[in-house]
Design a protein around this motif. Structure first.
Motif, PDB file in Angstrom:
ATOM      1  N   ALA A  49       0.787  -1.395   0.324  1.00 27.47           N
ATOM      2  CA  ALA A  49       0.060  -0.131   0.101  1.00 27.47           C
ATOM      3  C   ALA A  49       0.590   1.301   0.346  1.00 27.47           C
ATOM      4  O   ALA A  49       0.978   1.965  -1.338  1.00 27.47           O
ATOM      5  CB  ALA A  49      -1.167   0.392   1.310  1.00 27.47           C
ATOM      6  N   VAL A  67     -10.305   7.179   1.260  1.00 29.10           N
ATOM      7  CA  VAL A  67     -10.463   5.889   0.889  1.00 29.10           C
ATOM      8  C   VAL A  67     -12.072   5.362   0.727  1.00 29.10           C
ATOM      9  O   VAL A  67     -12.684   4.725   2.325  1.00 29.10           O
ATOM     10  CB  VAL A  67      -9.460   5.047   1.477  1.00 29.10           C
ATOM     11  N   SER A  69     -12.896   1.117  -1.033  1.00 32.83           N
ATOM     12  CA  SER A  69     -13.003  -0.214  -1.554  1.00 32.83           C
ATOM     13  C   SER A  69     -14.482  -0.962  -1.545  1.00 32.83           C
ATOM     14  O   SER A  69     -14.870  -0.440  -0.737  1.00 32.83           O
ATOM     15  CB  SER A  69     -12.106  -0.351  -0.870  1.00 32.83           C
ATOM     16  N   GLY A  74     -11.449  -5.512  -2.328  1.00 34.16           N
ATOM     17  CA  GLY A  74     -10.534  -4.012  -1.995  1.00 34.16           C
ATOM     18  C   GLY A  74     -10.667  -3.736  -0.556  1.00 34.16           C
ATOM     19  O   GLY A  74     -10.337  -2.926  -0.057  1.00 34.16           O
ATOM     20  N   GLY A  78      -7.895  -1.586   0.274  1.00 36.04           N
ATOM     21  CA  GLY A  78      -7.698  -0.231   0.797  1.00 36.04           C
ATOM     22  C   GLY A  78      -8.057   0.438   1.846  1.00 36.04           C
ATOM     23  O   GLY A  78      -7.163   1.522   2.335  1.00 36.04           O
ATOM     24  N   MET A  81      -4.213   1.557   2.382  1.00 35.93           N
ATOM     25  CA  MET A  81      -4.040   2.734   1.675  1.00 35.93           C
ATOM     26  C   MET A  81      -5.093   3.983   2.226  1.00 35.93           C
ATOM     27  O   MET A  81      -3.811   5.019   2.490  1.00 35.93           O
ATOM     28  CB  MET A  81      -5.109   2.910   0.103  1.00 35.93           C
ATOM     29  N   VAL A 116      -9.722   1.905  -4.321  1.00 29.12           N
ATOM     30  CA  VAL A 116      -8.825   1.395  -4.316  1.00 29.12           C
ATOM     31  C   VAL A 116      -9.442   0.061  -4.444  1.00 29.12           C
ATOM     32  O   VAL A 116     -10.428  -0.923  -3.861  1.00 29.12           O
ATOM     33  CB  VAL A 116      -8.497   1.184  -2.680  1.00 29.12           C
ATOM     34  N   GLU A 117      -9.192  -1.167  -5.268  1.00 25.64           N
ATOM     35  CA  GLU A 117      -9.320  -2.335  -5.564  1.00 25.64           C
ATOM     36  C   GLU A 117      -8.083  -3.136  -5.794  1.00 25.64           C
ATOM     37  O   GLU A 117      -6.722  -2.258  -5.209  1.00 25.64           O
ATOM     38  CB  GLU A 117      -9.519  -2.154  -7.348  1.00 25.64           C
ATOM     39  N   SER A 126     -15.204  -1.626 -11.083  1.00 27.17           N
ATOM     40  CA  SER A 126     -15.283  -0.532 -10.584  1.00 27.17           C
ATOM     41  C   SER A 126     -15.865   0.601 -11.014  1.00 27.17           C
ATOM     42  O   SER A 126     -16.482   1.518 -10.315  1.00 27.17           O
ATOM     43  CB  SER A 126     -13.605  -0.126 -10.858  1.00 27.17           C
ATOM     44  N   GLU A 143      -8.473   6.182  -9.507  1.00 27.18           N
ATOM     45  CA  GLU A 143      -8.358   4.932  -8.759  1.00 27.18           C
ATOM     46  C   GLU A 143      -7.295   4.649  -8.541  1.00 27.18           C
ATOM     47  O   GLU A 143      -6.696   4.223  -9.107  1.00 27.18           O
ATOM     48  CB  GLU A 143      -9.296   3.830  -9.954  1.00 27.18           C
ATOM     49  N   ALA A 144      -6.808   3.358  -8.138  1.00 33.97           N
ATOM     50  CA  ALA A 144      -5.470   2.493  -7.953  1.00 33.97           C
ATOM     51  C   ALA A 144      -5.953   1.411  -7.414  1.00 33.97           C
ATOM     52  O   ALA A 144      -7.127   0.855  -7.061  1.00 33.97           O
ATOM     53  CB  ALA A 144      -4.557   3.580  -6.709  1.00 33.97           C
ATOM     54  N   ALA A 145      -5.238   0.373  -7.560  1.00 35.95           N
ATOM     55  CA  ALA A 145      -5.581  -1.000  -7.596  1.00 35.95           C
ATOM     56  C   ALA A 145      -3.364  -1.474  -7.295  1.00 35.95           C
ATOM     57  O   ALA A 145      -3.193  -0.821  -8.225  1.00 35.95           O
ATOM     58  CB  ALA A 145      -5.800  -1.950  -8.937  1.00 35.95           C
TER      59      ALA A 145
END
Length: 193
Positions: A49, A67, A69, A74, A78, A81, A116-117, A126, A143-145
């Motif tokens: 993360a 955040v 998820s 997630g 998440g 993060m 976040v995924e 998503s 989006e972050a993964a």
């Protein structure tokens, strides 16, 4: 962390699997990343993360207020993060098949969200999660993964920042290569029904 370091984390957790897998999208693959295994070690999850948070562009990082998820996959990344960014983290659930905030989670109107995924393949989950955040009043700004399995084909309408991009071939169930069709298919993810 570079790509080799990240893959080493997955290998050390025995999270990089080979066989015949049914993905949550319904597509098939000979390789599967079991993110739950790589995230079961809290220190490893924190490292991943932190590395993912560091990849977010500064202008996006400075705008994020919360955040969010999608459950199930997630939730852990998440939360980590949120910790890495010093922000609260909440998650969406599908009690009736559609994502929604529950458990007292809520967003303020216009609140800026980082989605976040764990793994993104087609982007369907998503996009559904982004719609749920918008319905709840939030605005997804990126989006972050952990992993992008889309082969770079993802279009979510917001910037997308993966920690690792993998181009494992995926197949429609009725168009499998002979060697994959010869192996019994399993559904290893959280929606294994």
């Amino acid at each position: 962390m570079n790509e080799d370091d990240i893959l080493s984390e997955f290998r050390a957790a025995q999270a990089l699997l080979e066989g015949h897998f049914i993905l949550s999208s319904g597509k098939r693959s000979a390789r599967y990343l079991q993110c739950a295994r790589v995230l079961m070690d809290p220190l490893r999850a924190s490292r991943l993360a932190s590395s993912l948070a560091a990849r977010l562009p500064r202008e996006i990082r400075g705008e994020i207020e919360v955040v969010v998820s999608p459950a199930m996959g997630g939730v852990i990344i998440g939360h980590e993060m949120g910790r890495a960014l010093g922000l609260e983290a909440m998650f969406l659930e599908r009690p009736e098949g559609t994502f929604e905030l529950r458990r007292g989670f809520s967003l303020e109107q216009g609140q800026k969200v980082l989605m976040v995924e764990d793994v993104v393949t087609t982007g369907l989950s998503s996009r559904e999660a982004i719609k749920a955040v918008e319905k709840a009043g939030g605005t997804v700004i990126a989006e972050a993964a952990l992993v992008d399995r889309s082969g770079g084909a993802i279009e979510l309408g917001v910037p997308f920042v993966p920690l690792l991009s993998l181009d494992f071939p995926v197949y429609d169930p009725d168009d499998l290569p002979e060697e994959l069709a010869a192996i019994p298919a399993i559904k290893p993810g959280s929606r294994a029904s």
